[in-house]
Write an enzyme that holds these catalytic residues in place. Structure first.
Site, PDB file in Angstrom:
ATOM      1  N   ASP A  10     -44.792 -73.598  25.636  1.00 46.29           N
ATOM      2  CA  ASP A  10     -45.163 -74.741  24.782  1.00 46.29           C
ATOM      3  C   ASP A  10     -46.526 -74.445  24.117  1.00 46.29           C
ATOM      4  O   ASP A  10     -47.504 -75.156  24.335  1.00 46.29           O
ATOM      5  CB  ASP A  10     -45.231 -76.034  25.601  1.00 46.29           C
ATOM      6  N   HIS A 241     -54.515 -70.577  32.396  1.00 42.93           N
ATOM      7  CA  HIS A 241     -53.409 -70.867  33.323  1.00 42.93           C
ATOM      8  C   HIS A 241     -52.198 -69.941  33.164  1.00 42.93           C
ATOM      9  O   HIS A 241     -51.784 -69.268  34.112  1.00 42.93           O
ATOM     10  CB  HIS A 241     -52.915 -72.304  33.125  1.00 42.93           C
TER      11      HIS A 241
HETATM   12  O1  RIB Z   1     -51.419 -77.350  33.658  1.00 43.62           O
HETATM   13  C1  RIB Z   1     -51.550 -76.235  32.805  1.00 43.62           C
HETATM   14  C2  RIB Z   1     -50.298 -76.028  32.025  1.00 43.62           C
HETATM   15  O2  RIB Z   1     -50.092 -77.127  31.146  1.00 43.62           O
HETATM   16  C3  RIB Z   1     -50.357 -74.787  31.111  1.00 43.62           C
HETATM   17  O3  RIB Z   1     -49.065 -74.271  30.942  1.00 43.62           O
HETATM   18  C4  RIB Z   1     -50.852 -75.346  29.818  1.00 43.62           C
HETATM   19  O4  RIB Z   1     -50.417 -74.566  28.687  1.00 43.62           O
HETATM   20  C5  RIB Z   1     -50.167 -76.677  29.788  1.00 43.62           C
HETATM   21  O5  RIB Z   1     -48.843 -76.473  29.299  1.00 43.62           O
HETATM   22 CA    CA Z   2     -48.162 -73.846  28.706  1.00 41.32          CA
END
Ligand code: RIB
Ligand code: CA
Length: 321
Positions: A10, A241
């Protein structure tokens, strides 16, 4: 030996970091990108995925658009305060000139897994609607996929949407519950490890200066993202992340894991919480975890080595000079 992966994403600024890492690292063969709602609407996520592949000169890789909303809960507001309204820190880049394939994301996942039995790793770095729908479409894929690695959840660490819930799981808890309950090998790369890996400004300055193709974009996009994390977490930098999910495929030794059945809370104040039964006690009064396959969850990471893997992937010969 390279790992064939489908990246379900996303995009999203840390998604961009993960996609670029997957493109540039020799251990990864990125055979497709699928998009979902999450950081932005799925239409924007698809435009962003196409844009990232164009700027990386990798537009030969197919993009399949996926789910616009969660399985059951209402679509949560898109976190424009984290990734910007455009998903790239409000850079508002020109529209991509390429298009997504017409095949929906879940069907693309199923087709590729059936075409390459036991070879495909799905790396899901957004809400899990596409992954769960693919499983519903053809349950056989659970036995034919090589591995499912997700960025999401939290075991011993606080959540980021609530004290217990992480964003990707929270956005579609029913889909996440379906994924965790299935008999396929899931590795959950959650906030327990991604919050240990801080990426600082100097790192992105080096990427800007050493990556002629996407370095300036990456540097520009993280300005907004670093301001957000500086303001709410007081850190000098940001969290990448999603990189950790790709890094797990590249080098699982970067991580310490535990095993156990995982349930996802799908309602109530803890909605989106990932709860692992690490002892497998059958004496629990609540039987939700019984007869559910054990999955892996990451609880430790070598942050220095992961940062080095990211930086070397972002500045290697793949990007030209
Ligand atoms: O909590 C972090 C996640 O949420 C990552 O994938 C960031 O891109 C959002 O989608
Ligand atoms: Ca993400």
């Amino acid at each position: 030996m390279s790992h064939k992966i489908i990246l379900d994403t996303d995009p999203g600024i840390d998604d961009a970091m993960a996609l670029f890492t997957a493109l540039a690292h020799p251990a990864i063969d990125l055979i497709g990108v699928t998009t979902t709602f999450g950081n932005v609407a799925v239409s924007q996520a698809t435009r962003n995925a196409l844009t990232l592949l164009e700027m990386a000169q990798a537009s030969h890789i197919p993009v399949a658009q996926g789910g616009a909303s969660p399985w059951i809960v209402p679509t949560p507001p898109f976190p424009d305060f984290v990734h910007g309204a455009d998903g790239f820190g409000n850079l508002h880049l020109p529209l991509p000139t390429t298009s997504a394939i017409t095949q929906p994301a879940p069907a693309f996942m199923v087709e590729q897994i059936l075409k390459h039995p036991h070879e495909i790793t799905i790396v899901a770095i957004g809400p899990l609607d596409n992954l769960a729908t693919a499983l519903q479409l053809n349950p056989e894929i659970a036995q034919l996929v090589k591995q499912v690695v997700i960025m999401g959840g939290a075991i011993e660490h606080d959540g980021n949407v609530s004290p217990v819930a992480e964003a990707n799981i929270y956005c579609d808890p029913h889909a996440a519950e379906h994924v965790m309950a299935a008999s396929w090998p899931v590795v959950m790369v959650g906030l327990d490890v991604t919050h240990q890996v801080i990426l600082d400004r100097a790192l992105f300055e080096r990427i800007r200066d050493q990556n002629p193709r996407v370095g300036q974009f990456m540097y520009n996009a993280v300005q907004f993202y670093m301001r957000f994390y500086g303001s709410i977490r007081g850190i000098q930098g940001c969290y990448g992340h999603d990189i950790s999910a790709v890094a797990y495929v590249i080098d699982p030794t970067l991580f310490q894991t535990i095993e156990g059945s995982i349930c996802v809370a799908t309602e109530g104040v803890a909605i989106g919480q990932t709860i692992i039964d690490r002892h497998g006690l059958s004496s629990y009064a609540l039987k939700n975890w019984n007869h559910r396959p054990k999955q892996k969850a990451c609880v430790g990471v070598d942050a220095e080595r992961l940062r080095a893997l990211f930086e070397s992937s972002m500045t290697n010969e793949f990007w030209g000079q």
